[in-house]
Design a protein around this motif. Structure first.
Motif, PDB file in Angstrom:
ATOM      1  N   THR A  16      38.622  37.334  58.139  1.00 58.07           N
ATOM      2  CA  THR A  16      38.984  37.374  56.799  1.00 58.07           C
ATOM      3  C   THR A  16      37.705  37.695  56.076  1.00 58.07           C
ATOM      4  O   THR A  16      37.571  38.630  55.145  1.00 58.07           O
ATOM      5  CB  THR A  16      39.924  36.515  56.534  1.00 58.07           C
ATOM      6  N   VAL A  17      36.679  36.852  55.990  1.00 64.04           N
ATOM      7  CA  VAL A  17      35.661  37.076  55.364  1.00 64.04           C
ATOM      8  C   VAL A  17      34.594  38.115  55.573  1.00 64.04           C
ATOM      9  O   VAL A  17      34.106  38.717  54.685  1.00 64.04           O
ATOM     10  CB  VAL A  17      34.650  35.553  55.551  1.00 64.04           C
ATOM     11  N   LEU A  86      38.197  30.795  45.395  1.00 64.53           N
ATOM     12  CA  LEU A  86      38.767  31.112  44.012  1.00 64.53           C
ATOM     13  C   LEU A  86      37.787  30.665  42.900  1.00 64.53           C
ATOM     14  O   LEU A  86      37.901  31.542  41.856  1.00 64.53           O
ATOM     15  CB  LEU A  86      39.796  29.729  44.213  1.00 64.53           C
ATOM     16  N   VAL A  87      37.073  29.593  43.000  1.00 66.65           N
ATOM     17  CA  VAL A  87      36.170  29.241  41.789  1.00 66.65           C
ATOM     18  C   VAL A  87      35.155  30.520  41.641  1.00 66.65           C
ATOM     19  O   VAL A  87      34.777  30.973  40.391  1.00 66.65           O
ATOM     20  CB  VAL A  87      35.576  27.983  42.140  1.00 66.65           C
ATOM     21  N   SER A  88      34.473  30.831  42.920  1.00 65.06           N
ATOM     22  CA  SER A  88      33.236  31.735  42.594  1.00 65.06           C
ATOM     23  C   SER A  88      33.760  33.307  42.286  1.00 65.06           C
ATOM     24  O   SER A  88      33.331  33.755  41.394  1.00 65.06           O
ATOM     25  CB  SER A  88      32.662  31.799  43.956  1.00 65.06           C
ATOM     26  N   GLY A 119      41.840  42.691  43.584  1.00 64.32           N
ATOM     27  CA  GLY A 119      42.950  42.812  44.523  1.00 64.32           C
ATOM     28  C   GLY A 119      42.865  42.374  46.023  1.00 64.32           C
ATOM     29  O   GLY A 119      43.420  41.448  46.559  1.00 64.32           O
ATOM     30  N   ILE A 120      41.691  42.739  46.469  1.00 68.72           N
ATOM     31  CA  ILE A 120      41.049  42.455  47.841  1.00 68.72           C
ATOM     32  C   ILE A 120      40.744  41.006  47.888  1.00 68.72           C
ATOM     33  O   ILE A 120      41.132  40.401  48.862  1.00 68.72           O
ATOM     34  CB  ILE A 120      40.032  43.295  48.175  1.00 68.72           C
ATOM     35  N   TRP A 121      40.035  40.648  46.907  1.00 64.35           N
ATOM     36  CA  TRP A 121      39.625  39.229  46.746  1.00 64.35           C
ATOM     37  C   TRP A 121      41.064  38.269  46.801  1.00 64.35           C
ATOM     38  O   TRP A 121      41.129  37.028  47.417  1.00 64.35           O
ATOM     39  CB  TRP A 121      38.902  38.968  45.402  1.00 64.35           C
ATOM     40  N   ILE A 122      42.022  38.524  46.048  1.00 66.69           N
ATOM     41  CA  ILE A 122      43.171  37.871  45.952  1.00 66.69           C
ATOM     42  C   ILE A 122      43.842  37.835  47.351  1.00 66.69           C
ATOM     43  O   ILE A 122      44.334  36.763  47.592  1.00 66.69           O
ATOM     44  CB  ILE A 122      44.126  38.426  44.799  1.00 66.69           C
ATOM     45  N   LEU A 123      44.016  38.938  48.014  1.00 66.99           N
ATOM     46  CA  LEU A 123      44.479  39.017  49.285  1.00 66.99           C
ATOM     47  C   LEU A 123      43.765  38.084  50.287  1.00 66.99           C
ATOM     48  O   LEU A 123      44.341  37.352  51.179  1.00 66.99           O
ATOM     49  CB  LEU A 123      44.497  40.551  50.042  1.00 66.99           C
ATOM     50  N   GLY A 126      44.685  34.707  49.552  1.00 64.69           N
ATOM     51  CA  GLY A 126      46.229  34.209  50.029  1.00 64.69           C
ATOM     52  C   GLY A 126      46.004  34.181  51.550  1.00 64.69           C
ATOM     53  O   GLY A 126      46.759  33.269  52.128  1.00 64.69           O
ATOM     54  N   ALA A 127      45.224  34.791  52.073  1.00 63.53           N
ATOM     55  CA  ALA A 127      44.872  34.601  53.798  1.00 63.53           C
ATOM     56  C   ALA A 127      44.392  33.287  54.042  1.00 63.53           C
ATOM     57  O   ALA A 127      45.043  32.589  55.041  1.00 63.53           O
ATOM     58  CB  ALA A 127      44.115  35.860  54.188  1.00 63.53           C
ATOM     59  N   PHE A 128      43.433  32.764  53.400  1.00 64.28           N
ATOM     60  CA  PHE A 128      42.910  31.449  53.439  1.00 64.28           C
ATOM     61  C   PHE A 128      44.110  30.328  53.184  1.00 64.28           C
ATOM     62  O   PHE A 128      43.952  29.417  54.023  1.00 64.28           O
ATOM     63  CB  PHE A 128      41.820  31.201  52.560  1.00 64.28           C
TER      64      PHE A 128
END
Length: 335
Positions: A16-17, A86-88, A119-123, A126-128
């Motif tokens: 994912t990363v 999330l924080v970063s 949007g990609i960051w949020i996905l 969500g995966a994590f």
């Protein structure tokens, strides 16, 4: 919360990363292209070094976010990895909003690119979260990652990035067409002004030949309206250049006209007359530019003053082409 996930969950987290990193790298390239090639930012009063620091700060913040998330995911700490992401990610949004968002003009390419990035960051976040929730219930011991699966993942990634780049290029083409239309419109309006001058020689002489404002109220009013016609065109040209719409080489030809008007005694008297309040009809940046032109023409007349004004304006709106305009035209800037 700090319990280590099994190897399969860690592999999914690292994947994912990795995908997030690849897409982020592509969007970073797009972002840099928009800033330095397509000039999608309003960069007046921002020297190149300051702009570089702003852009670098955002990219470094994103890189730090990905690096921290990747290290935590590799260690198998899914919850801390998701929390760090999330924080970063929120910190990246703050950096963008403070350092970059204020420079965005009417060009929506950078905001849209940031929206896709977010949007990609949020996905990924969500995966994590899903991986952490199901960490004890998923077993992938017998699963194998086939070439077809890798090809599908690569295809989806390339498609997503391709959509962004396609939008950027189409918008860039639309902006170029809009620039040509704006240039043609301003040129046509200037031609109309020249025709007006040819048909009103007496009025032209009051501005360009006389050294004092007309005594008659009617003549004074006509001169003011004639000057306002030019100032309105100048203001449009100034705003279009500041917002990156008008090409710098086109704007340079307007700066010559601006300088010539600023040196006329009749214009200076009208501009500095507080009762007339002529400067208040225009935006602050343009007002400051005209006042500076008048001041320079008074203090340093001639070619040297003209060179000072061009250099000043080039720094004020971060447009090096204006500062080099006189050299490009082959004029010798000397006393």
């Amino acid at each position: 919360m700090l319990e280590e996930a099994n190897d399969n969950i860690k592999a999914l987290a690292e994947a994912t990363v990795a995908i997030l990193g690849l897409i982020s790298a592509a969007l970073s390239i797009a972002f840099v292209y928009l800033v330095y090639v397509a000039r999608a930012l309003r960069t007046e009063r921002h020297p190149k070094l300051r702009l570089f620091v702003r852009v670098s700060s955002l990219l470094i913040a994103c890189a730090a976010s990905l690096a921290g998330t990747g290290l935590l995911a590799r260690a198998g700490w899914l919850a801390p990895a998701g929390l760090w992401l999330l924080v970063s990610g929120c910190c990246c949004v703050v950096v963008y909003w403070i350092l970059i968002r204020s420079l965005v003009s009417n060009d929506a390419r950078i905001p849209y690119t940031m929206m896709v990035w977010g949007g990609i960051w949020i996905l990924a976040l969500g995966a994590f979260a899903i991986l952490w929730i199901v960490r004890d219930r998923i077993r992938l011991d017998d699963a194998k990652l086939s070439v077809d699966t890798l090809a599908q993942i690569a295809s989806l990634t390339i498609t997503a990035v391709g959509i962004v780049f396609t939008y950027i290029m189409k918008t860039d083409q639309s902006n170029r067409i809009a620039q040509q239309e704006i240039y043609q419109t301003l040129e046509l309006q200037s031609i109309e002004l020249f025709r007006f001058e040819a048909a009103n020689q007496t009025l032209v002489d009051m501005l360009w030949t006389d050294t004092a404002l007309p005594v008659k109220h009617a003549d004074r009013y006509q001169v003011k309206q004639y000057i306002c016609q030019m100032l309105n065109l100048f203001e449009m040209a100034y705003r279009f250049r500041v917002h990156g719409i008008m090409p710098p080489d086109v704007f340079g030809s307007w700066v010559i006209w601006i300088w010539e008007l600023s040196g006329r005694p009749v214009f200076q008297q009208l501009w500095e007359d507080t009762e007339e309040g002529l400067p208040l009809n225009y935006i602050p940046g343009f007002r400051l530019m005209m006042s500076k032109a008048v001041a320079i023409s008074d203090e340093i007349p001639g070619r040297i003053g003209r060179a000072h004004f061009f250099k000043y304006l080039a720094n004020e709106i971060n447009c090096p082409e204006v500062g080099e305009w006189l050299d490009v035209k082959g004029a010798k800037v000397a006393g």
